[in-house]
Design an enzyme around this catalytic site. Structure first.
Site, PDB file in Angstrom:
ATOM      1  N   GLU A  76       0.408  -1.880  -0.144  1.00  0.00           N
ATOM      2  CA  GLU A  76       0.146  -0.313  -0.209  1.00  0.00           C
ATOM      3  C   GLU A  76       0.810   1.284   0.081  1.00  0.00           C
ATOM      4  O   GLU A  76       0.371   2.512  -0.738  1.00  0.00           O
ATOM      5  CB  GLU A  76      -0.842   0.443   0.867  1.00  0.00           C
ATOM      6  CG  GLU A  76      -1.682   1.122   1.045  1.00  0.00           C
ATOM      7  CD  GLU A  76      -3.086   1.326   0.516  1.00  0.00           C
ATOM      8  OE1 GLU A  76      -2.809  -0.253  -0.156  1.00  0.00           O
ATOM      9  OE2 GLU A  76      -3.858   1.764  -0.115  1.00  0.00           O
ATOM     10  N   ASP A  77       1.836   1.064   0.411  1.00  0.00           N
ATOM     11  CA  ASP A  77       2.737   2.625   1.131  1.00  0.00           C
ATOM     12  C   ASP A  77       4.139   2.803   0.494  1.00  0.00           C
ATOM     13  O   ASP A  77       4.680   3.586   0.751  1.00  0.00           O
ATOM     14  CB  ASP A  77       2.782   2.676   2.684  1.00  0.00           C
ATOM     15  CG  ASP A  77       1.413   2.990   3.323  1.00  0.00           C
ATOM     16  OD1 ASP A  77       0.364   3.213   2.556  1.00  0.00           O
ATOM     17  OD2 ASP A  77       1.318   2.331   4.341  1.00  0.00           O
TER      18      ASP A  77
END
Ligand code: MN
Length: 718
Positions: A76-77
């Site tokens: 996600e990051d």
């Protein structure tokens, strides 16, 4: 000590060194990937996945879950993609991380209702549905998600107010019930208290102050009671750990709500703590219960035996409440160490010491329960349309019904009480004799509806299913699994009985023929895969003993001849007779004309005694008016006859010998020798008969067994 070191130390307590270094690698990778990122609180980002993994290490989860927890935010990051993750750490870890990421994304799409500050029903439904689906695939995804949420809740203070409230609400509405359903009480309570602190800060403060003011007093009381209890248990020979724990703030708040509805003040709540007794085994649990109840008066209606009747999330304990010292009501839980671990970590306890093995049968059983955890009504407050929508949406072709104890069972639409009985237990199905739906008797073919409570009535004695249950037109059963259980029952019954019968028939025949036939050889000879299949066919009549014997070659007979013949003078082998056109009918030589080989002959069908063979010139034949009784016969292929010695044992009676010999001659078999040895009340007859095959001998045995008084017939060499 750094967080990372704490994690490795914790993991080393229960994981082998190579697994721990694997976890270390995942940490280094995550550390690198999140390099330079900070959380809202200003800490380095890596602290978040580290804390997440640390919670899971406390639950003693496996190295795959720990690695995935460390890596749970990289997709996600950061720039790291699925393939890289899969290459470096394997498919299992990558899948878990992917699952967590997907849950996180769907969650961020949910807002909260501005007015009620609650997560809208449809969003909540969507979240729960996603979790259930994910969980059905790998429950570790949800465990990671819970640990992730736990750390996020602990660091919620740095978020903006609306986001903070939304996350707290979501935690109380979705994550805490989820932890509850998974039996992970430890996390459930912490999540509830953390969420409550943000959602209702005033009440939270009030209760924690209440707890604080009485803390000293309470702790002294607990200390005293624990001491007393340990003494008593020790005197009764029970080795136990006794602890007193304060109740959680949110649970006190809920209790306070109840009290205020009853116009009582929260100050009156004096059971702000509970006692827990942890012992070595189940026997000690009950022993400890006895000790407790002997010491303090139990409160009526407060005793629950969750050891004998575990909750559906596998929770086990004895619960009781007693009027303790000073007349204060105190709740007491009694459990074994193993039960305690399960109570704290729930489904996660499965991974305890089970590195890399998530496929055992017991666990599969538990997963079936997990897939049925749609019993959200108790956990997700209100919202009937949500429940309804949830059911129809996710499992539209299912009905959900309850056992009398409130356990949920999931069945396909159209299922009957009988399907339900088989779902509960195969034996319950086999013994089912009736059903009550919501307390009323219904036919077994009745269609179950959502929410029905089904009670099955069973017979006390073992009885089987009915044949009718397999008749689709009668609609007793809807589920394929129940039908196959019924079918199996019948097959098994019949097969069992048939195998037994076949075995007996065969053993008897082998004994009588006095041959040594290997069971395995017979299965082969008769072209069956196994001797059981052969016995089953023999017992059911698909194969007759005659079929078997006729397959045995004549040499089987001959082998025995020499010994048998040693004592008798044998006539020359006599040719047998074959009646053309009437197959195997009994034939005998007419006494009036005594045809011998080479004579022109004709057959005469007698009433009940087969065919008599006459010379064509016999006056009796020429005089015969019923022409249709005459059949053409021919001297058949000459058959070699073999002498075989047989012995009959029977009750002595007048005419026994006569009846025996007449049966033998009726069979077209000649007797070469005969002797009887009468004793007090029994008689042994020894005969040497001339037969052409074992087949004929078998038939003869059957005939002789039918003679009144004959008990046993068998072949002998003596
Ligand atoms: Mn996270």
């Amino acid at each position: 000590m750094t967080l990372a070191q704490e994690l490795f130390d914790k993991a080393s307590e229960y994981l082998p060194a190579d697994r721990v270094s694997w976890v270390r690698e995942a940490y280094l990778f995550a550390h690198e990937a999140h390099q330079g990122q900070l959380r809202k609180s200003g800490e380095p980002f890596i602290d978040h996945p580290l804390n997440t993994a640390l919670y899971l290490a406390e639950m003693k989860l496996d190295s795959v879950a720990l690695s995935a927890a460390l890596l749970h935010d990289v997709l996600e990051d950061t720039d790291v993609g699925y393939d890289l993750l899969s290459d470096r750490f394997g498919e299992d870890v990558a899948k878990l991380v992917d699952g967590v990421t997907k849950l996180t994304r769907s969650e961020q799409e949910n807002g909260i209702d501005e007015e009620t500050l609650a997560v809208p029903h449809d969003a909540r439904a969507a979240s729960i549905r996603k979790m259930l689906m994910t969980m059905a695939e790998d429950v570790r995804v949800v465990l990671i998600k819970l640990a992730d949420r736990l750390h996020n809740m602990r660091t919620l203070g740095s978020m903006k107010e609306d986001r903070r409230l939304a996350i707290a609400r979501e935690t109380l509405d979705i994550y805490a019930p989820l932890a509850h359903r998974l039996g992970i009480w430890e996390i459930k309570w912490i999540l509830e208290d953390l969420a409550f602190q943000h959602l209702n800060p005033d009440a939270y403060k009030e209760i924690s102050q209440l707890l604080a003011t009485k803390r000293d007093e309470r702790e002294r009381y607990i200390e005293r009671v624990v001491g007393l209890l340990k003494e008593e248990l020790g005197a009764d020979g029970v080795e136990a750990q006794v602890t007193g724990r304060a109740k959680h703030i949110y649970s006190i708040y809920l209790k306070g709500q109840k009290y205020s509805r009853a116009n009582r003040s929260i100050d009156e709540i004096n059971d702000l703590f509970a006692l827990r007794i942890v012992v070595n085994d189940i026997q000690e649990c009950y022993a400890a219960l006895g000790t407790v109840h002997a010491k303090w008066r139990p409160l009526p209606g407060e005793f629950d035996d969750y050891i004998a009747n575990p909750k559906d999330n596998l929770y086990q304990s004895l619960h009781t409440a007693v009027l303790c010292e000073g007349g204060a009501p105190v709740e007491i839980q009694i459990r074994t160490r193993e039960m305690h671990h399960l109570a704290e970590f729930g489904i996660a306890a499965h991974w305890l010491y089970k590195e890399g093995d998530a496929s055992d049968a017991k666990f599969e059983q538990k997963m079936i329960w997990l897939r049925q955890i749609l019993d959200w009504q108790r956990d997700v407050s209100g919202a009937e349309e949500f429940i309804e929508g949830f059911k129809t949406d996710v499992f539209e072709n299912q009905v959900f019904v309850y056992t009398p104890r409130g356990d949920l069972k999931e069945l396909p639409a159209g299922a009957t009480p009988l399907d339900f009985a088989y779902r509960v237990h195969t034996e319950v199905g086999h013994r089912c004799i009736g059903a009550k739906l919501n307390g009323k008797l219904v036919p077994l073919q009745h269609q179950l509806q959502n929410g029905d409570t089904v009670e099955i009535m069973t017979s006390k004695t073992v009885r089987g299913p009915s044949r009718d249950w397999l008749n689709d037109n009668l609609q007793y059963l809807q589920t394929a699994s129940a039908k196959s259980k019924v079918r199996q029952w019948f097959n098994r019954q019949e097969r069992k009985a048939n195998i037994q019968t076949g075995k007996e028939v065969f053993a008897k025949e082998v004994r009588r023929l006095d041959t040594e036939i290997m069971e395995s050889a017979v299965a082969d000879l008769m072209s069956f895969d196994s001797i059981e299949d052969f016995f089953c066919a023999l017992g059911s009549g698909a194969v007759t003993i005659g079929n078997v014997v006729s397959k045995l070659t004549a040499t089987e007979v001959q082998e025995k001849v020499d010994v048998a013949a040693a004592e008798v003078t044998l006539p020359d082998p006599t040719p047998g007779i074959q009646v053309l056109g009437v197959g195997d009918l009994l034939t005998r030589m007419a006494r009036c004309c005594n045809p011998i080989g080479g004579d022109k002959i004709t057959g005469y069908i007698t009433r009940g005694r087969g065919v008599t063979v006459h010379r064509q010139t016999c006056p009796n034949v020429l005089r015969e008016s019923e022409i249709e009784r005459l059949v053409p016969v021919d001297w058949g292929e000459a058959k070699t006859l073999y002498p075989v010695r047989i012995r009959l044992e029977g009750w002595d009676r007048v005419g026994l010998l006569r009846d025996v010999t007449s049966q033998v001659s009726d069979e077209g078999v000649n007797i070469a020798y005969c002797s009887t040895i009468p004793s007090e009340d029994s008689s042994v007859i020894t005969l040497t008969v001339l037969v052409d095959s074992l087949d004929q001998l078998t038939k003869l045995f059957a005939k002789l067994e039918g003679v009144v008084g004959v008990m046993q017939v068998y072949r002998t060499t003596q």
